[in-house]
Scaffold this active site. Sequence first.
Site, short mmCIF file in Angstrom:
data_model
loop_
_atom_site.label_atom_id
_atom_site.label_comp_id
_atom_site.label_asym_id
_atom_site.label_seq_id
_atom_site.Cartn_x
_atom_site.Cartn_y
_atom_site.Cartn_z
N TYR A 150 0.86 -1.19 0.00
CA TYR A 150 0.00 0.00 0.00
C TYR A 150 0.89 1.24 0.00
CZ TYR A 150 -3.92 -3.00 1.52
OH TYR A 150 -4.89 -3.96 1.62
N LEU A 197 -18.34 -1.30 2.60
CA LEU A 197 -19.08 -0.21 1.95
C LEU A 197 -18.78 -0.17 0.46
CD1 LEU A 197 -18.72 2.65 4.61
CD2 LEU A 197 -20.63 1.07 4.26
N ARG A 211 -16.08 0.23 -1.29
CA ARG A 211 -15.23 1.36 -1.68
C ARG A 211 -16.00 2.68 -1.76
NH1 ARG A 211 -14.18 -3.31 -3.66
NH2 ARG A 211 -12.08 -4.15 -3.52
N GLY A 212 -16.96 2.79 -0.87
CA GLY A 212 -17.76 4.01 -0.79
C GLY A 212 -19.01 3.98 -1.63
N SER A 239 -21.94 3.70 0.63
CA SER A 239 -21.78 4.47 1.87
C SER A 239 -22.88 5.50 2.05
CB SER A 239 -20.43 5.20 1.85
OG SER A 239 -20.43 6.21 0.85
#
Length: 335
Positions: free
Chosen positions: A58, A211, A213-214, A217
Amino acid sequence: MTMPTRPLGTTGPQVSALGLGCMGMSALYGDADRAESIATIHAALDAGVTLLDTGDFYGMGHNELLIGEALRSAPAELREKARVSVKFGALRGPDGEWSGYDGRPAAVKNFAAYSLQRLGVDHIDVYRLSRLDPDVPIEETVGAIAELIEKGHVRHVGLSEVGAETIRRAAATAPVTDLQIEYSLISRGIEEAILPTTRELGISITAYGVLSRGLISGHFTRDRQLAAHDFRAHSPRFQGDNLRHNLDLVDALRKIAERKGVSVAQIAIAWVLSRGEDIVPLVGARTRERLTESLGALDVTLGEADLTAIEEAVPPGAAAGDRYPTQQMAHLGSE
């Protein structure tokens, strides 16, 4: 609020009912603020979150360095409670390109040495190959992690995004604590074969992407413009008609959330929490504001009527588009 805990498999520790996925603080979802990222990790620890998840790739090590800084600057009593889960094995070039996975025993030990240094810790709590290396038997990779456990550098074996057969082979080699895999209202591929297998073997699930990746959300809008280096700009579920269809599902979910007086994100996280004590959702909050919202899911109680309404609003298989681009789907175990 007292943070509840859940067992991380039959061989692992008790951890917080929600874990913090730190990837977005370093990569794939656009720019992040370093100071806010560290403040968010501190806020999570202060709220009782004990599980921090990262990968050595990452930001090409940036995320581990960030977590290491956050742990060093956290109060000692919170730092000692933290449990760090690390994924390894993804190969990247200087320009960020992906070039495969390396699960060779020598590579496992090499990756671990660098992670320990970047994190500033004397052991990694859960260590896992990020994706299966097709050229190396899982027995060899897991065996190398077991050797690291014998030497005190790692505490527990984990797995990531592998199928039922691989899980069985790994568990026959060494005790496996948990499987990290995507699981959400719109990504339910594990339910057919993988979840029954982990439950049979006493292996827990740390669920990422709760979620999506949003996407679910409640904060993602139809007209949002994504930067070219944002993973979602290339994700099938965020494209054209797929996005419009998927946000229609979110609108249906929003009606349920409004009736309960909670947010869409809280409903989505609470649904994952409701799936069993062996499932620990990872929330990818990059700010204290989003973290606070996610933690609020712990106070959401979903009755049978709520669960039925949620299933009707977002039934299995309702999402449009794969969760990864085509070339990446071949490396995944759940679909």
